[in-house]
Scaffold this motif. Sequence first.
Motif, mmCIF file in Angstrom:
data_model
loop_
_atom_site.group_PDB
_atom_site.id
_atom_site.type_symbol
_atom_site.label_atom_id
_atom_site.label_comp_id
_atom_site.label_asym_id
_atom_site.label_seq_id
_atom_site.Cartn_x
_atom_site.Cartn_y
_atom_site.Cartn_z
ATOM 1 N N TYR A 1 -16.022 -28.703 -2.365
ATOM 2 C CA TYR A 1 -17.065 -29.350 -3.132
ATOM 3 C C TYR A 1 -18.122 -29.866 -1.995
ATOM 4 O O TYR A 1 -17.849 -29.763 -0.736
ATOM 5 N N GLY A 2 -19.040 -30.362 -2.761
ATOM 6 C CA GLY A 2 -20.257 -30.769 -1.832
ATOM 7 C C GLY A 2 -21.169 -29.852 -1.060
ATOM 8 O O GLY A 2 -21.174 -28.578 -1.686
ATOM 9 N N PRO A 3 -21.728 -30.202 0.001
ATOM 10 C CA PRO A 3 -22.648 -29.114 0.569
ATOM 11 C C PRO A 3 -22.043 -27.961 1.025
ATOM 12 O O PRO A 3 -22.360 -26.659 1.040
ATOM 13 N N ALA A 4 -20.832 -28.073 1.384
ATOM 14 C CA ALA A 4 -19.908 -26.932 1.784
ATOM 15 C C ALA A 4 -19.695 -26.037 0.887
ATOM 16 O O ALA A 4 -19.679 -24.766 0.999
ATOM 17 N N PHE A 5 -20.208 -26.270 -0.364
ATOM 18 C CA PHE A 5 -19.768 -25.067 -1.384
ATOM 19 C C PHE A 5 -20.784 -24.022 -1.328
ATOM 20 O O PHE A 5 -20.598 -22.899 -1.324
ATOM 21 N N GLU A 6 -22.030 -24.635 -1.314
ATOM 22 C CA GLU A 6 -23.268 -23.614 -1.309
ATOM 23 C C GLU A 6 -23.218 -22.943 -0.102
ATOM 24 O O GLU A 6 -23.401 -21.743 -0.012
ATOM 25 N N GLN A 7 -22.679 -23.418 1.081
ATOM 26 C CA GLN A 7 -22.740 -22.861 2.450
ATOM 27 C C GLN A 7 -21.773 -21.438 2.251
ATOM 28 O O GLN A 7 -22.139 -20.526 2.790
ATOM 29 N N GLN A 8 -20.663 -22.075 1.879
ATOM 30 C CA GLN A 8 -19.500 -20.967 1.884
ATOM 31 C C GLN A 8 -19.854 -19.889 0.727
ATOM 32 O O GLN A 8 -19.501 -18.499 1.106
ATOM 33 N N PRO B 1 -27.641 -38.778 -6.696
ATOM 34 C CA PRO B 1 -28.832 -38.563 -7.655
ATOM 35 C C PRO B 1 -29.392 -39.813 -7.863
ATOM 36 O O PRO B 1 -28.756 -40.875 -8.018
ATOM 37 N N THR B 2 -30.604 -39.904 -8.410
ATOM 38 C CA THR B 2 -31.181 -41.060 -8.995
ATOM 39 C C THR B 2 -30.789 -40.999 -10.520
ATOM 40 O O THR B 2 -30.005 -40.314 -11.011
ATOM 41 N N ALA B 3 -31.320 -42.323 -11.116
ATOM 42 C CA ALA B 3 -30.787 -42.688 -12.525
ATOM 43 C C ALA B 3 -31.442 -41.606 -13.470
ATOM 44 O O ALA B 3 -32.729 -41.507 -13.602
ATOM 45 N N TRP B 4 -30.627 -41.089 -14.389
ATOM 46 C CA TRP B 4 -31.113 -40.176 -15.209
ATOM 47 C C TRP B 4 -30.609 -40.370 -16.793
ATOM 48 O O TRP B 4 -31.196 -39.939 -17.684
ATOM 49 N N ALA B 5 -29.634 -40.931 -16.818
ATOM 50 C CA ALA B 5 -28.738 -40.989 -18.160
ATOM 51 C C ALA B 5 -29.358 -42.110 -19.023
ATOM 52 O O ALA B 5 -30.337 -42.888 -18.590
ATOM 53 N N ALA B 6 -29.351 -42.006 -20.491
ATOM 54 C CA ALA B 6 -29.704 -42.821 -21.296
ATOM 55 C C ALA B 6 -29.179 -44.212 -21.031
ATOM 56 O O ALA B 6 -28.132 -44.255 -20.711
ATOM 57 N N PRO B 7 -29.838 -45.232 -21.445
ATOM 58 C CA PRO B 7 -29.526 -46.514 -21.312
ATOM 59 C C PRO B 7 -28.288 -46.785 -21.928
ATOM 60 O O PRO B 7 -28.087 -46.296 -23.146
ATOM 61 N N GLY B 8 -27.170 -47.396 -21.659
ATOM 62 C CA GLY B 8 -26.055 -47.601 -22.095
ATOM 63 C C GLY B 8 -24.951 -46.654 -22.066
ATOM 64 O O GLY B 8 -23.954 -46.983 -22.544
ATOM 65 N N LEU C 1 -22.407 -35.324 -6.642
ATOM 66 C CA LEU C 1 -21.422 -35.218 -5.306
ATOM 67 C C LEU C 1 -20.627 -33.732 -5.178
ATOM 68 O O LEU C 1 -20.751 -33.261 -4.021
ATOM 69 N N LEU C 2 -20.258 -33.489 -6.201
ATOM 70 C CA LEU C 2 -19.332 -32.198 -6.274
ATOM 71 C C LEU C 2 -20.071 -31.043 -5.973
ATOM 72 O O LEU C 2 -19.594 -30.265 -5.191
ATOM 73 N N VAL C 3 -21.275 -30.923 -6.505
ATOM 74 C CA VAL C 3 -21.950 -29.708 -6.569
ATOM 75 C C VAL C 3 -22.930 -29.773 -5.041
ATOM 76 O O VAL C 3 -23.634 -28.717 -4.637
ATOM 77 N N GLY C 4 -22.794 -31.180 -4.448
ATOM 78 C CA GLY C 4 -23.772 -30.887 -3.177
ATOM 79 C C GLY C 4 -25.406 -30.909 -3.246
ATOM 80 O O GLY C 4 -25.865 -30.499 -2.402
ATOM 81 N N ARG C 5 -25.495 -31.581 -4.471
ATOM 82 C CA ARG C 5 -27.023 -31.590 -4.493
ATOM 83 C C ARG C 5 -27.436 -33.074 -4.602
ATOM 84 O O ARG C 5 -26.463 -34.126 -5.317
ATOM 85 N N SER C 6 -28.544 -33.400 -4.472
ATOM 86 C CA SER C 6 -29.015 -34.811 -4.590
ATOM 87 C C SER C 6 -29.570 -34.916 -6.025
ATOM 88 O O SER C 6 -29.775 -36.363 -6.307
ATOM 89 N N TYR C 7 -29.724 -34.152 -6.644
ATOM 90 C CA TYR C 7 -30.128 -34.283 -8.279
ATOM 91 C C TYR C 7 -29.436 -33.082 -8.981
ATOM 92 O O TYR C 7 -29.257 -31.915 -8.587
ATOM 93 N N VAL C 8 -28.982 -33.499 -10.037
ATOM 94 C CA VAL C 8 -28.651 -32.331 -11.275
ATOM 95 C C VAL C 8 -29.452 -32.626 -12.459
ATOM 96 O O VAL C 8 -29.473 -34.018 -12.621
ATOM 97 N N ASP C 9 -29.621 -31.736 -12.925
ATOM 98 C CA ASP C 9 -30.781 -31.822 -14.054
ATOM 99 C C ASP C 9 -29.915 -32.447 -15.477
ATOM 100 O O ASP C 9 -29.005 -31.989 -15.944
ATOM 101 N N PRO C 10 -30.226 -33.537 -15.665
ATOM 102 C CA PRO C 10 -29.660 -34.088 -16.983
ATOM 103 C C PRO C 10 -29.759 -33.329 -18.193
ATOM 104 O O PRO C 10 -28.831 -33.460 -19.024
ATOM 105 N N ALA C 11 -30.629 -32.573 -18.469
ATOM 106 C CA ALA C 11 -30.988 -31.777 -19.478
ATOM 107 C C ALA C 11 -29.948 -30.561 -19.506
ATOM 108 O O ALA C 11 -29.312 -30.432 -20.705
ATOM 109 N N GLN C 12 -29.443 -30.000 -18.460
ATOM 110 C CA GLN C 12 -28.374 -28.980 -18.145
ATOM 111 C C GLN C 12 -27.090 -30.071 -18.302
ATOM 112 O O GLN C 12 -26.286 -29.417 -18.801
ATOM 113 N N GLY C 13 -27.181 -31.139 -18.035
ATOM 114 C CA GLY C 13 -25.750 -31.779 -18.099
ATOM 115 C C GLY C 13 -25.423 -32.398 -19.323
ATOM 116 O O GLY C 13 -24.103 -32.377 -19.468
ATOM 117 N N LYS C 14 -26.372 -32.626 -19.942
ATOM 118 C CA LYS C 14 -25.994 -33.040 -21.385
ATOM 119 C C LYS C 14 -24.982 -32.261 -22.229
ATOM 120 O O LYS C 14 -23.944 -32.759 -22.708
#
Lengths: 525, 162
Positions: free
Chosen positions: A366-373, B23-30, B43-56
Amino acid sequence: MPDAEVVVIGSGICGALAARRLALAGADVLVLEAGGPIERGQVVAAFRDSPRKSDWLAPYPYHPWAPHPLYLPEENNYLVQAGPDPWPVQYLRGVGGTSWHWAAQAWRLLPSDLRLASLYGVGVDWPLSYEELDPWYQEAEELMGVAGAEDTGSPRSQPFPMAPVAEPWAMRRIRERLAPLYAVTANTAARNSRSYGGRPACCGNNSCQPICPIDAQYHGGLAIRSALDAGARLQSHAVVHRLEADAGGRIRAAHYLTPDGQPRQVSGQVFIVAANGVESPKLLLMSGLANRSGQVGRNLMDHLSTALTFEADEPLWLGRGPQSPSAINSRRDGEFRREHAAYRLDFTNISRVDSVTNDLLEKGVYGPAFEQQLRRRVAHEMGVRNVLEVLPDPANRIVLSGRTDALGLPTPQVHYRIDDYVRRGAQAAQQDFALIAERMGGQRLRYSAAGKFSANHHITGTLAMGDDPARSVCDRYGRAHDHDNLYLCGTAVMPTSGTMNATLTAVALALRSAEQIRPMPAARA
Amino acid sequence: MPSPTRRLLLKAVLAGYATAWLPTAWAAPGDAGQAAFLDLSALLVGRSYVDPAQGKPLFEAFKAQAGDFPNRCLALLAQIQARQLDPATLQRVLDAEASPLAALPRQVARAWLQGVVGSGTKARCLAYETALNAQMVGDVLRPPSYAYGAYGSWASAERSDA
């Protein structure tokens, strides 16, 4: 009056192209198909929506009244595995049949493949020669739109309909780096390298399996459409479960069930069973026909494979262009066939994105390592596998199981054992794998599990042809030895498997059978 | 506006190891659960931002399959914050502890990376060409079934720094 002059059971590529030829020759042809329709656009959409992108059965309709083996997400246990080795074969029951999701590999055999017993003392000889097959290969290639290179080892008297499909960059690099140790050649495929047959050239969708979204590759759906255009009739949702013979041994009727179990029958003058290498012997066994030799369902063969995956030392980016473009053919023939299986070495060009994603998720990356790998592996990973010849063995066979399907018909059961001839061939191929990896600067080598083989779904041998009625099911024209108006079409009639995908040979033989049933008037040839 | 719960979590996590990924705050209040899902996803996909529209739709699909999904997201995110867990070792740590949350990271990551929610007979694909694994290599490859280009365009060298 019979219901049709010729009744064809099975609308797959072999039955359909035989039906087309017979209709063009003036015959009244009725095709019976157990399954329902298959539509290209729906399959493409289903593939994109599928949670299992590498499960090539998943996007296809499943007809409960005409089941085929399913393994994911749960096994349906339609094909009963009696062992000792598993044989998880895949096929489709539906209009157009299994070649909807083939790789379009349209290889000819080698002349030696038809003379294994004479040349190497293993297997059997065919009742006809390669030279007799050549014009039928050509007719099949022109119908299907086959593109290929001249240097495959299979002689031909006329050129291919099309030049090979443009070589993907990855395959070019593999070819360049393996020369001169290995000659990597373009695969022979029913895939358009230019507009052909009213269909466009390939545009590299890289989903040849399970579905070409633009029909740049030929398949059974196109074949049955051409049969209907030629005047044949189609009755789908017709599960043929019994052929009926008269007192003289001539087949007089095909009995089928509708999806709700209603019995129907059609009469005919000539019958063609073309329902694939499992379903065709199953039908004959259910009917108790054509089996004076006891060979119906026996001698089951399928090419088997082991594989190596590794990371090359340069980015190749598999997934650009068609899926299966190149192979090494130098191990297809030689004196070694006395000792071990011949094989072809096949390079995949299937995108690695889905498989690497699965692997990284399994490892918890997971994390940045995923995209790199992901990027590193998708760019550098490559795979090679062998496609091993399997010899006919009467003990490897399809029989009727004790289970029944939704219509109360017996399901098939397979007895399958992988012999030492194949295992020695796989062992020989390990040396090639290692050399190929070395030449490509391979790292992180991953061999397929020792002693494990994957199936290729090239179902051959179960209705093998031969000159001796005591040792074969049909003659050199596919006519059943026991019934003079019953013909058998499909890969099942092949007495040996060679090292190449079986479809083109089966289509060539089916066209030859059609000519035997009703010759094409010269003006229409 | 973030909810109080979510604000608290964000504040705590921002103070920890994972600051760079949040990421910054995107979710609906509450909707603290959905917000936790988005934060966890990033955190898991290693991005600073994930699209809430795609996440919903992913979140809704998870929730439909398991009603406690939002609470599980909250719980895992809280653990990550409290223990300063690194995404690189997260799965190993949870597996070693036989954590009841051990399956969650893979489920969430798979939803974003392959567009697939659930498993087995319950698996559903909600994204394909927009799934992140396709996006991550989109400068070089097209998702299978989409045309690469004109005939033969695949024959040239791929200019890539991979």
